[in-house]
Scaffold this motif. Structure first.
Motif, PDB file in Angstrom:
ATOM      1  N   PRO A 125      34.088  48.023  39.300  1.00 25.08           N
ATOM      2  CA  PRO A 125      34.446  47.102  40.572  1.00 25.08           C
ATOM      3  C   PRO A 125      33.950  45.793  40.581  1.00 25.08           C
ATOM      4  CG  PRO A 125      33.704  49.378  40.957  1.00 25.08           C
ATOM      5  CD  PRO A 125      33.382  49.071  39.773  1.00 25.08           C
ATOM      6  N   ALA A 126      32.880  45.575  40.135  1.00 21.61           N
ATOM      7  CA  ALA A 126      32.219  44.393  40.262  1.00 21.61           C
ATOM      8  C   ALA A 126      33.058  43.084  39.250  1.00 21.61           C
ATOM      9  CB  ALA A 126      30.949  44.439  39.520  1.00 21.61           C
ATOM     10  N   MET A 127      33.547  43.814  38.220  1.00 27.62           N
ATOM     11  CA  MET A 127      34.372  43.034  37.110  1.00 27.62           C
ATOM     12  C   MET A 127      35.690  42.700  37.813  1.00 27.62           C
ATOM     13  SD  MET A 127      33.369  44.768  33.400  1.00 27.62           S
ATOM     14  CE  MET A 127      34.251  43.595  32.439  1.00 27.62           C
ATOM     15  N   LYS A 128      36.256  43.734  38.322  1.00 26.66           N
ATOM     16  CA  LYS A 128      37.665  43.562  39.131  1.00 26.66           C
ATOM     17  C   LYS A 128      37.524  42.436  40.270  1.00 26.66           C
ATOM     18  CE  LYS A 128      39.918  47.384  40.062  1.00 26.66           C
ATOM     19  NZ  LYS A 128      40.136  48.838  40.306  1.00 26.66           N
ATOM     20  N   ARG A 129      36.356  42.462  40.961  1.00 23.20           N
ATOM     21  CA  ARG A 129      36.270  41.547  41.960  1.00 23.20           C
ATOM     22  C   ARG A 129      36.243  40.195  41.304  1.00 23.20           C
ATOM     23  NH1 ARG A 129      32.717  45.242  44.344  1.00 23.20           N
ATOM     24  NH2 ARG A 129      31.026  44.133  43.300  1.00 23.20           N
ATOM     25  N   LEU A 130      35.628  39.996  40.189  1.00 16.48           N
ATOM     26  CA  LEU A 130      35.506  38.331  39.604  1.00 16.48           C
ATOM     27  C   LEU A 130      36.766  38.242  38.782  1.00 16.48           C
ATOM     28  CD1 LEU A 130      31.758  38.607  38.521  1.00 16.48           C
ATOM     29  CD2 LEU A 130      32.689  37.272  40.340  1.00 16.48           C
ATOM     30  N   GLY A 131      37.830  39.000  38.838  1.00 21.38           N
ATOM     31  CA  GLY A 131      38.816  38.640  38.147  1.00 21.38           C
ATOM     32  C   GLY A 131      39.204  39.045  36.816  1.00 21.38           C
ATOM     33  N   TYR A 132      38.381  39.952  36.441  1.00 17.57           N
ATOM     34  CA  TYR A 132      38.713  40.593  35.185  1.00 17.57           C
ATOM     35  C   TYR A 132      39.918  41.461  35.536  1.00 17.57           C
ATOM     36  CZ  TYR A 132      34.176  38.928  33.310  1.00 17.57           C
ATOM     37  OH  TYR A 132      33.073  38.249  33.061  1.00 17.57           O
TER      38      TYR A 132
END
Length: 427
Positions: A125-132
């Motif tokens: 979820p953290a990676m998805k929030r940052l645009g990954y």
């Protein structure tokens, strides 16, 4: 002829969703009854019991429990925060964090599925929030977790050691250098992806934040020192080290961090019991299969058939690699070890391959199998967390599987990569 029919029956049962452990038991008992008569089944219960009561196997539920406690007591979160402060300034740094924390977490849990479940729920979820992209996030989480099972301690290595009568400690040591090499290769590939697709830089490097997160995670860093230091120092066995892991995780999570409630401890225990039951039932039913294979001399016959074709160790290893890669696509790692290792060990001994070296080859093959559908237990877990289609993730994951295959070839054909530390300290 009967072994071929057994294999066909096993695959058929698995394809209709009969649990693998049950399928193994049914096929083995059917073969014993058909070949040797009903009287031969009288001792089946004893064989099942003895198959699952080996002392080294006690390490499996203990390492699984230690990993579950780490996940629910704030230890995983602190490790991720420290790794993020350390490399978050690099483009695509969160993917590096993913790889690093996977290696560290695996040093306590020994399980790739536990690694993905614990870290993926935070990192994806953290990676998805940052645009990954969700496909990349699932791919890097899944592949790094599978790579991490060759870092000690490793549940597949423990299973292999029990079945192949090899040293657990030497297997653990053999995995250290290949694990670090694989992590470096995977980090390089992740950076290439980050540059090509312009993945974000999480934050500027701040020495103060590194120090703060280090202090918060300092107690967590004691876990691998306690476990691996005790095992490699000869103070405890791998099973006793697993018990130390549970005690240390309970103390750090419950007393030091005070984030482990009784409810979370109960959930951790329940998760550990479920995962352990699956593996132990596999081990027990495989003992029945082993009994039939031994009486029918199947391993010896297979050894003679292969040696009649070639006695070149490299050619034999190539054939065994292909066999394990194919099986890894359709069988759970534990099932593949339990089903095939007893059959191929006579070949390994006959052509002079070191059982410790071969154990690392088997573990790497099964790590790749965890990434290749249709089974792909680790990949499926990551896709579920990321809410991503498994085939879309697999398109990205091909590159990371390539890293694992390259590492497999390196370990297979350059034995010093895995055996140098073993030779240095134990031979």
């Amino acid at each position: 002829m009967i072994p071929i029919l057994m294999f066909v029956a096993l695959i058929a049962l698995v394809m209709i969703n009969v649990p693998i452990a049950v399928s193994l038991g049914v096929v083995a008992m059917g073969a014993l009854w058909y070949t040797y008569g009903f009287d031969n089944l009288v001792m089946s219960a004893v064989v099942l019991f003895e198959g699952a009561t080996s002392f080294p196997l006690l390490a499996i539920p203990l390492f699984v429990l230690a990993g579950a406690i780490m996940n629910t007591s704030g230890i995983s979160r602190r490790l991720i925060a420290f790794a993020s402060a350390l490399v978050g300034f690099v483009r695509g740094g969160l993917s590096m964090v993913n790889i690093g924390t996977s290696l560290f977490f695996a040093e306590i849990s020994g399980s790739a599925v536990a690694d993905v479940a614990a870290l993926g729920s935070i990192l994806i979820p953290a990676m998805k929030r940052l645009g990954y992209s969700k496909e990349f996030a699932a791919s890097i989480t899944s592949s790094s977790a599978s790579l991490a099972i060759i870092i000690p301690p490793s549940i597949p290595m423990i299973l292999y050691a029990v079945i192949a009568d090899a040293s657990v400690v030497q297997l653990f040591v053999a995995g250290i250098i290949p694990g670090l090499i694989g992590a470096a290769m995977m980090a390089g590939l992740a950076y290439w992806f980050a540059v090509r697709y312009n993945f974000p830089v999480e934050e500027a490097f701040q020495l103060r934040r590194v120090w703060v997160t280090f202090k918060e995670a300092a107690w967590a860093f004691l876990l691998p020192l306690i476990i691996l230091g005790g095992i490699f120092g000869g103070f405890v066995t791998a099973t006793e080290g697993a018990g130390l892991a549970v005690a240390a995780a309970l103390f750090i999570g419950g007393v030091v961090y005070r984030e482990l409630s009784f409810r979370e401890l109960f959930d951790s225990l329940r998760s550990g019991v479920i995962q352990t039951a699956v593996v132990m039932l596999l081990v027990a039913t495989s003992a029945l299969l082993g009994q039939y294979l031994t009486q029918a001399r199947v391993p010896q016959q297979l050894t003679q058939a292969i040696i009649s074709v070639t006695e070149n160790p490299y050619a034999v290893l190539a054939m065994l690699n292909v066999l394990f890669l194919l099986l890894g696509c359709f069988l759970h790692g534990a099932a593949a070890i339990i089903l095939v290792v007893p059959i191929v060990m006579p070949i390994v001994h006959t052509i002079g391959i070191d059982p410790v070296h071969f154990g690392l080859i088997v573990t790497l093959n099964l790590a790749i199998g965890q990434q290749t559908p249709p089974v792909a237990s680790v990949l499926m877990t990551a896709c579920s967390i990321a809410k991503a289609d498994v085939w879309d993730v697999s398109k990205v994951n091909v590159a990371f599987i390539g890293v694992l295959v390259a590492l497999l070839l390196l370990v297979t054909y350059v034995p010093p990569v895995s055996m140098t530390l073993v030779e240095m300290f134990y031979r």
